[in-house]
Design a protein around this motif. Structure first.
Motif, PDB file in Angstrom:
ATOM      1  N   HIS A  13     -69.702  63.589 -11.830  1.00 44.90           N
ATOM      2  CA  HIS A  13     -69.459  65.259 -11.825  1.00 44.90           C
ATOM      3  C   HIS A  13     -68.440  65.420 -13.164  1.00 44.90           C
ATOM      4  O   HIS A  13     -68.604  66.202 -13.934  1.00 44.90           O
ATOM      5  CB  HIS A  13     -69.120  66.015 -10.729  1.00 44.90           C
ATOM      6  CG  HIS A  13     -70.194  66.182  -9.875  1.00 44.90           C
ATOM      7  ND1 HIS A  13     -71.180  67.034 -10.149  1.00 44.90           N
ATOM      8  CD2 HIS A  13     -70.351  65.642  -8.672  1.00 44.90           C
ATOM      9  CE1 HIS A  13     -71.812  66.954  -8.905  1.00 44.90           C
ATOM     10  NE2 HIS A  13     -71.596  66.019  -8.157  1.00 44.90           N
ATOM     11  N   ARG A  14     -67.422  64.778 -13.357  1.00 49.67           N
ATOM     12  CA  ARG A  14     -66.667  64.886 -14.611  1.00 49.67           C
ATOM     13  C   ARG A  14     -67.243  64.585 -15.811  1.00 49.67           C
ATOM     14  O   ARG A  14     -67.154  65.261 -16.823  1.00 49.67           O
ATOM     15  CB  ARG A  14     -65.442  64.272 -14.180  1.00 49.67           C
ATOM     16  CG  ARG A  14     -64.183  64.186 -15.432  1.00 49.67           C
ATOM     17  CD  ARG A  14     -63.890  65.850 -15.441  1.00 49.67           C
ATOM     18  NE  ARG A  14     -62.857  65.916 -16.421  1.00 49.67           N
ATOM     19  CZ  ARG A  14     -62.885  66.859 -17.370  1.00 49.67           C
ATOM     20  NH1 ARG A  14     -63.889  67.733 -17.409  1.00 49.67           N
ATOM     21  NH2 ARG A  14     -62.092  66.877 -18.348  1.00 49.67           N
ATOM     22  N   VAL A  15     -68.000  63.381 -15.834  1.00 49.54           N
ATOM     23  CA  VAL A  15     -68.709  62.866 -17.052  1.00 49.54           C
ATOM     24  C   VAL A  15     -69.665  64.157 -17.381  1.00 49.54           C
ATOM     25  O   VAL A  15     -69.806  64.545 -18.553  1.00 49.54           O
ATOM     26  CB  VAL A  15     -69.489  61.659 -16.772  1.00 49.54           C
ATOM     27  CG1 VAL A  15     -70.519  61.597 -17.914  1.00 49.54           C
ATOM     28  CG2 VAL A  15     -68.476  60.459 -16.520  1.00 49.54           C
ATOM     29  N   GLU A  17     -69.529  67.218 -16.878  1.00 49.07           N
ATOM     30  CA  GLU A  17     -68.648  68.240 -17.496  1.00 49.07           C
ATOM     31  C   GLU A  17     -68.478  68.094 -18.806  1.00 49.07           C
ATOM     32  O   GLU A  17     -68.410  68.962 -19.715  1.00 49.07           O
ATOM     33  CB  GLU A  17     -67.389  68.719 -16.306  1.00 49.07           C
ATOM     34  CG  GLU A  17     -67.718  69.144 -15.394  1.00 49.07           C
ATOM     35  CD  GLU A  17     -66.414  69.274 -14.353  1.00 49.07           C
ATOM     36  OE1 GLU A  17     -65.233  69.049 -14.767  1.00 49.07           O
ATOM     37  OE2 GLU A  17     -66.350  69.404 -13.165  1.00 49.07           O
ATOM     38  N   VAL A  18     -67.989  66.945 -18.893  1.00 50.30           N
ATOM     39  CA  VAL A  18     -67.517  66.503 -20.543  1.00 50.30           C
ATOM     40  C   VAL A  18     -68.695  66.591 -21.385  1.00 50.30           C
ATOM     41  O   VAL A  18     -68.621  67.066 -22.624  1.00 50.30           O
ATOM     42  CB  VAL A  18     -66.684  65.326 -20.486  1.00 50.30           C
ATOM     43  CG1 VAL A  18     -66.408  64.588 -21.821  1.00 50.30           C
ATOM     44  CG2 VAL A  18     -65.441  65.357 -19.979  1.00 50.30           C
ATOM     45  N   ILE A  19     -69.817  65.869 -21.234  1.00 53.54           N
ATOM     46  CA  ILE A  19     -70.769  66.006 -21.746  1.00 53.54           C
ATOM     47  C   ILE A  19     -71.483  67.481 -22.057  1.00 53.54           C
ATOM     48  O   ILE A  19     -71.684  67.815 -23.229  1.00 53.54           O
ATOM     49  CB  ILE A  19     -72.095  65.103 -21.106  1.00 53.54           C
ATOM     50  CG1 ILE A  19     -71.914  63.734 -21.029  1.00 53.54           C
ATOM     51  CG2 ILE A  19     -73.331  65.532 -21.994  1.00 53.54           C
ATOM     52  CD1 ILE A  19     -71.916  62.924 -22.029  1.00 53.54           C
ATOM     53  N   THR A  20     -71.542  68.388 -21.228  1.00 49.09           N
ATOM     54  CA  THR A  20     -71.907  69.618 -21.448  1.00 49.09           C
ATOM     55  C   THR A  20     -70.884  70.416 -22.181  1.00 49.09           C
ATOM     56  O   THR A  20     -71.159  71.363 -23.306  1.00 49.09           O
ATOM     57  CB  THR A  20     -71.897  70.443 -20.061  1.00 49.09           C
ATOM     58  OG1 THR A  20     -72.910  69.496 -19.153  1.00 49.09           O
ATOM     59  CG2 THR A  20     -72.380  71.771 -20.304  1.00 49.09           C
ATOM     60  N   ALA A  21     -69.737  70.027 -21.972  1.00 49.02           N
ATOM     61  CA  ALA A  21     -68.533  70.977 -22.986  1.00 49.02           C
ATOM     62  C   ALA A  21     -68.704  70.361 -24.754  1.00 49.02           C
ATOM     63  O   ALA A  21     -68.227  71.426 -25.309  1.00 49.02           O
ATOM     64  CB  ALA A  21     -66.988  70.566 -22.463  1.00 49.02           C
ATOM     65  N   HIS A  22     -69.346  69.014 -24.655  1.00 50.19           N
ATOM     66  CA  HIS A  22     -69.317  68.559 -26.074  1.00 50.19           C
ATOM     67  C   HIS A  22     -70.592  68.330 -26.550  1.00 50.19           C
ATOM     68  O   HIS A  22     -71.018  67.782 -27.623  1.00 50.19           O
ATOM     69  CB  HIS A  22     -68.617  67.517 -25.840  1.00 50.19           C
ATOM     70  CG  HIS A  22     -66.991  67.273 -25.797  1.00 50.19           C
ATOM     71  ND1 HIS A  22     -66.215  67.673 -26.648  1.00 50.19           N
ATOM     72  CD2 HIS A  22     -66.350  67.082 -24.652  1.00 50.19           C
ATOM     73  CE1 HIS A  22     -65.188  67.651 -26.466  1.00 50.19           C
ATOM     74  NE2 HIS A  22     -64.958  67.415 -25.037  1.00 50.19           N
ATOM     75  N   ARG A  23     -71.668  69.354 -25.929  1.00 51.92           N
ATOM     76  CA  ARG A  23     -73.127  69.046 -26.335  1.00 51.92           C
ATOM     77  C   ARG A  23     -73.194  69.126 -27.790  1.00 51.92           C
ATOM     78  O   ARG A  23     -73.680  68.514 -28.499  1.00 51.92           O
ATOM     79  CB  ARG A  23     -73.689  69.997 -25.669  1.00 51.92           C
ATOM     80  CG  ARG A  23     -75.407  70.200 -25.972  1.00 51.92           C
ATOM     81  CD  ARG A  23     -76.093  71.432 -25.497  1.00 51.92           C
ATOM     82  NE  ARG A  23     -77.111  71.615 -26.204  1.00 51.92           N
ATOM     83  CZ  ARG A  23     -77.322  72.057 -27.479  1.00 51.92           C
ATOM     84  NH1 ARG A  23     -76.586  72.355 -28.241  1.00 51.92           N
ATOM     85  NH2 ARG A  23     -78.533  71.975 -28.109  1.00 51.92           N
ATOM     86  N   GLU A  25     -71.130  69.248 -30.281  1.00 51.29           N
ATOM     87  CA  GLU A  25     -70.247  67.953 -30.905  1.00 51.29           C
ATOM     88  C   GLU A  25     -71.306  66.660 -31.105  1.00 51.29           C
ATOM     89  O   GLU A  25     -71.543  66.248 -32.116  1.00 51.29           O
ATOM     90  CB  GLU A  25     -69.023  67.658 -30.414  1.00 51.29           C
ATOM     91  CG  GLU A  25     -68.049  66.673 -31.164  1.00 51.29           C
ATOM     92  CD  GLU A  25     -67.021  66.230 -30.726  1.00 51.29           C
ATOM     93  OE1 GLU A  25     -66.232  65.402 -31.118  1.00 51.29           O
ATOM     94  OE2 GLU A  25     -66.563  66.755 -29.566  1.00 51.29           O
ATOM     95  N   THR A  43     -77.014  66.154 -22.144  1.00 52.40           N
ATOM     96  CA  THR A  43     -76.883  67.229 -21.207  1.00 52.40           C
ATOM     97  C   THR A  43     -78.068  67.561 -20.137  1.00 52.40           C
ATOM     98  O   THR A  43     -77.706  67.703 -19.075  1.00 52.40           O
ATOM     99  CB  THR A  43     -76.510  68.588 -22.242  1.00 52.40           C
ATOM    100  OG1 THR A  43     -75.762  68.516 -23.011  1.00 52.40           O
ATOM    101  CG2 THR A  43     -76.355  69.857 -21.533  1.00 52.40           C
TER     102      THR A  43
END
Length: 151
Positions: A13-15, A17-23, A25, A43
């Motif tokens: 779930h954390r991965v 979140e990070v992928i979505t936040a850095h889409r 980039e 994403t």
């Protein structure tokens, strides 16, 4: 202290979140060397991972790894889906009967994931691929085990 199903699910779930936040980039980085779809693909894949993980009970960390692998293989385009999927399937195979992963199990799973990526992608350290991130991760995990580290 070990790492059970709940911790493995939470990590994915954390991965996501990070992928979505850095889409954006990831899109920009991929645009410099490719077609710029990597951020969107990951994403989409990890959105599907979240839904898969929230869809039921999971009996073991290996079962979670297999579910994430199959979800990424079926939803992430290009080479990334098969590469991540192979890595996670190999990791699952390294810890098949564990209810809780100890440090040695995590190191073994990472080493197996690296072997899967190398086999699937025919890459080696220095080729500027995910192998260049996995090699030091495996070495760090193995050092941590040797130093008495925990998961």
């Amino acid at each position: 202290m070990g790492c059970g199903v709940d911790e493995v699910v939470a990590a994915f779930h954390r991965v996501a979140e990070v992928i979505t936040a850095h889409r954006d980039e990831l899109v920009d980085l991929d645009r410099a060397i490719g077609d710029g779809d990597h951020g969107e693909n990951l994403t989409r894949g990890f959105t599907a991972v979240r839904a898969s993980l929230d869809g039921g009970e999971h009996g073991s960390p290996a079962e979670v790894l297999k579910l994430v692998a199959s979800t990424l293989i079926s939803t992430v385009g290009g080479a990334a889906g098969p590469l991540y999927g192979t890595a996670l399937l190999r990791a699952a195979k390294a810890v098949p009967d564990r209810v809780e992963l100890g440090p040695e199990d995590v190191a073994a799973a990472l080493a197996a994931a690296l072997e899967g990526v190398v086999a699937r992608g025919r890459a080696e350290a220095g080729d500027k691929t995910m192998v260049d991130a996995l090699v030091p991760a495996v070495a760090a995990a193995e050092r941590a085990v040797g130093d008495g580290g925990d998961t």
